[in-house]
Motif scaffolding. Structure first.
Motif, PDB file in Angstrom:
ATOM      1  N   ALA A 120       0.839  -1.206   0.000  1.00 49.22           N
ATOM      2  CA  ALA A 120       0.000   0.000   0.000  1.00 49.22           C
ATOM      3  C   ALA A 120       0.874   1.256   0.000  1.00 49.22           C
ATOM      4  O   ALA A 120       0.592   2.223  -0.721  1.00 49.22           O
ATOM      5  CB  ALA A 120      -0.938  -0.005   1.199  1.00 49.22           C
ATOM      6  N   LEU A 121       1.932   1.232   0.783  1.00 53.69           N
ATOM      7  CA  LEU A 121       2.859   2.367   0.823  1.00 53.69           C
ATOM      8  C   LEU A 121       3.556   2.558  -0.522  1.00 53.69           C
ATOM      9  O   LEU A 121       3.680   3.685  -1.015  1.00 53.69           O
ATOM     10  CB  LEU A 121       3.889   2.161   1.937  1.00 53.69           C
ATOM     11  CG  LEU A 121       4.914   3.281   2.121  1.00 53.69           C
ATOM     12  CD1 LEU A 121       4.213   4.576   2.534  1.00 53.69           C
ATOM     13  CD2 LEU A 121       5.950   2.874   3.155  1.00 53.69           C
ATOM     14  N   PHE A 122       3.990   1.469  -1.135  1.00 56.62           N
ATOM     15  CA  PHE A 122       4.640   1.557  -2.449  1.00 56.62           C
ATOM     16  C   PHE A 122       3.700   2.186  -3.469  1.00 56.62           C
ATOM     17  O   PHE A 122       4.094   3.093  -4.205  1.00 56.62           O
ATOM     18  CB  PHE A 122       5.089   0.170  -2.924  1.00 56.62           C
ATOM     19  CG  PHE A 122       5.607   0.169  -4.331  1.00 56.62           C
ATOM     20  CD1 PHE A 122       6.891   0.599  -4.604  1.00 56.62           C
ATOM     21  CD2 PHE A 122       4.800  -0.229  -5.381  1.00 56.62           C
ATOM     22  CE1 PHE A 122       7.363   0.627  -5.907  1.00 56.62           C
ATOM     23  CE2 PHE A 122       5.264  -0.216  -6.682  1.00 56.62           C
ATOM     24  CZ  PHE A 122       6.552   0.222  -6.947  1.00 56.62           C
ATOM     25  N   ILE A 123       2.469   1.710  -3.529  1.00 60.86           N
ATOM     26  CA  ILE A 123       1.519   2.234  -4.505  1.00 60.86           C
ATOM     27  C   ILE A 123       1.235   3.710  -4.247  1.00 60.86           C
ATOM     28  O   ILE A 123       1.233   4.517  -5.179  1.00 60.86           O
ATOM     29  CB  ILE A 123       0.221   1.391  -4.505  1.00 60.86           C
ATOM     30  CG1 ILE A 123       0.521   0.006  -5.092  1.00 60.86           C
ATOM     31  CG2 ILE A 123      -0.893   2.081  -5.279  1.00 60.86           C
ATOM     32  CD1 ILE A 123      -0.594  -0.984  -4.954  1.00 60.86           C
ATOM     33  N   ALA A 124       1.033   4.070  -2.990  1.00 62.92           N
ATOM     34  CA  ALA A 124       0.782   5.478  -2.661  1.00 62.92           C
ATOM     35  C   ALA A 124       1.974   6.352  -3.046  1.00 62.92           C
ATOM     36  O   ALA A 124       1.796   7.424  -3.643  1.00 62.92           O
ATOM     37  CB  ALA A 124       0.482   5.620  -1.170  1.00 62.92           C
ATOM     38  N   LEU A 125       3.177   5.898  -2.726  1.00 62.75           N
ATOM     39  CA  LEU A 125       4.375   6.682  -3.063  1.00 62.75           C
ATOM     40  C   LEU A 125       4.576   6.807  -4.571  1.00 62.75           C
ATOM     41  O   LEU A 125       4.988   7.857  -5.064  1.00 62.75           O
ATOM     42  CB  LEU A 125       5.613   6.073  -2.409  1.00 62.75           C
ATOM     43  CG  LEU A 125       5.711   6.243  -0.906  1.00 62.75           C
ATOM     44  CD1 LEU A 125       6.921   5.486  -0.361  1.00 62.75           C
ATOM     45  CD2 LEU A 125       5.771   7.704  -0.519  1.00 62.75           C
ATOM     46  N   MET A 126       4.283   5.746  -5.317  1.00 59.71           N
ATOM     47  CA  MET A 126       4.432   5.824  -6.775  1.00 59.71           C
ATOM     48  C   MET A 126       3.396   6.780  -7.380  1.00 59.71           C
ATOM     49  O   MET A 126       3.711   7.534  -8.303  1.00 59.71           O
ATOM     50  CB  MET A 126       4.322   4.444  -7.419  1.00 59.71           C
ATOM     51  CG  MET A 126       5.500   3.528  -7.134  1.00 59.71           C
ATOM     52  SD  MET A 126       7.087   4.186  -7.680  1.00 59.71           S
ATOM     53  CE  MET A 126       7.763   4.790  -6.149  1.00 59.71           C
ATOM     54  N   LEU A 127       2.184   6.769  -6.855  1.00 57.91           N
ATOM     55  CA  LEU A 127       1.158   7.686  -7.357  1.00 57.91           C
ATOM     56  C   LEU A 127       1.525   9.137  -7.052  1.00 57.91           C
ATOM     57  O   LEU A 127       1.351  10.023  -7.889  1.00 57.91           O
ATOM     58  CB  LEU A 127      -0.209   7.340  -6.767  1.00 57.91           C
ATOM     59  CG  LEU A 127      -0.839   6.051  -7.297  1.00 57.91           C
ATOM     60  CD1 LEU A 127      -2.070   5.686  -6.477  1.00 57.91           C
ATOM     61  CD2 LEU A 127      -1.181   6.186  -8.775  1.00 57.91           C
ATOM     62  N   ILE A 128       2.047   9.379  -5.860  1.00 59.14           N
ATOM     63  CA  ILE A 128       2.486  10.739  -5.502  1.00 59.14           C
ATOM     64  C   ILE A 128       3.712  11.133  -6.324  1.00 59.14           C
ATOM     65  O   ILE A 128       3.785  12.245  -6.855  1.00 59.14           O
ATOM     66  CB  ILE A 128       2.778  10.827  -3.989  1.00 59.14           C
ATOM     67  CG1 ILE A 128       1.478  10.689  -3.202  1.00 59.14           C
ATOM     68  CG2 ILE A 128       3.486  12.126  -3.645  1.00 59.14           C
ATOM     69  CD1 ILE A 128       1.671  10.443  -1.721  1.00 59.14           C
ATOM     70  N   SER A 129       4.664  10.213  -6.455  1.00 60.33           N
ATOM     71  CA  SER A 129       5.892  10.494  -7.210  1.00 60.33           C
ATOM     72  C   SER A 129       5.605  10.771  -8.681  1.00 60.33           C
ATOM     73  O   SER A 129       6.288  11.588  -9.304  1.00 60.33           O
ATOM     74  CB  SER A 129       6.870   9.328  -7.108  1.00 60.33           C
ATOM     75  OG  SER A 129       7.265   9.139  -5.782  1.00 60.33           O
ATOM     76  N   ALA A 130       4.595  10.102  -9.217  1.00 61.66           N
ATOM     77  CA  ALA A 130       4.275  10.277 -10.633  1.00 61.66           C
ATOM     78  C   ALA A 130       3.850  11.710 -10.941  1.00 61.66           C
ATOM     79  O   ALA A 130       4.045  12.187 -12.057  1.00 61.66           O
ATOM     80  CB  ALA A 130       3.175   9.301 -11.045  1.00 61.66           C
ATOM     81  N   ARG A 131       3.308  12.406  -9.965  1.00 56.87           N
ATOM     82  CA  ARG A 131       2.936  13.809 -10.161  1.00 56.87           C
ATOM     83  C   ARG A 131       4.158  14.703 -10.321  1.00 56.87           C
ATOM     84  O   ARG A 131       4.095  15.721 -10.997  1.00 56.87           O
ATOM     85  CB  ARG A 131       2.114  14.312  -8.984  1.00 56.87           C
ATOM     86  CG  ARG A 131       0.784  13.663  -8.862  1.00 56.87           C
ATOM     87  CD  ARG A 131       0.061  14.244  -7.679  1.00 56.87           C
ATOM     88  NE  ARG A 131      -1.212  13.581  -7.482  1.00 56.87           N
ATOM     89  CZ  ARG A 131      -1.972  13.767  -6.429  1.00 56.87           C
ATOM     90  NH1 ARG A 131      -1.578  14.611  -5.491  1.00 56.87           N
ATOM     91  NH2 ARG A 131      -3.110  13.138  -6.319  1.00 56.87           N
TER      92      ARG A 131
END
Length: 114
Positions: free
Chosen positions: A73-84
């Motif tokens: 869950a942390l990985f997915i959240a961080l990747m979604l934030i990082s993608a911005r």
């Protein structure tokens, strides 16, 4: 959709493919968890090759499951934030992680035959 100046690198995946890769990472992570728990049930916890998961599973399997769920869950959240902020880096990191979990998927499938 995307504009690239000269010298910019194209991302390895589109935004739609990026979200599909995140779903694949989540699915493969779940498969890894379930197959790890199954192998530990059959052969004992000592069969786990990841030292952190070995320690967590030794405490209690629920601790290992909770850690794994939190980590994905942390990985997915961080990747979604990082993608911005840096889509190129986030898409490459997600693609790399999906490739690693795909290899691990085949490792688990081949396990009984090794």
């Amino acid at each position: 959709m995307y504009s690239y100046s000269r010298g910019d690198m194209m991302p390895p995946v589109t935004r739609g493919e990026f979200h599909v890769l995140l779903a694949i990472v989540a699915f493969l992570n779940l498969f890894d968890l379930l197959s790890t728990l199954q192998w530990c049930k059959i052969a004992g916890v000592s069969i786990e090759m990841n030292p952190l998961m070995l320690a967590l599973l030794t405490v209690h399997p629920v601790v290992g499951v909770a850690y794994k769920a939190f980590a994905v869950a942390l990985f997915i959240a961080l990747m979604l934030i990082s993608a911005r902020h840096n889509y190129l880096l986030a898409s490459r990191g997600t693609l790399f992680t999906a490739c690693l979990y795909t290899a691990l998927f085949f490792w688990h499938l081949a396990g009984p035959f090794l």
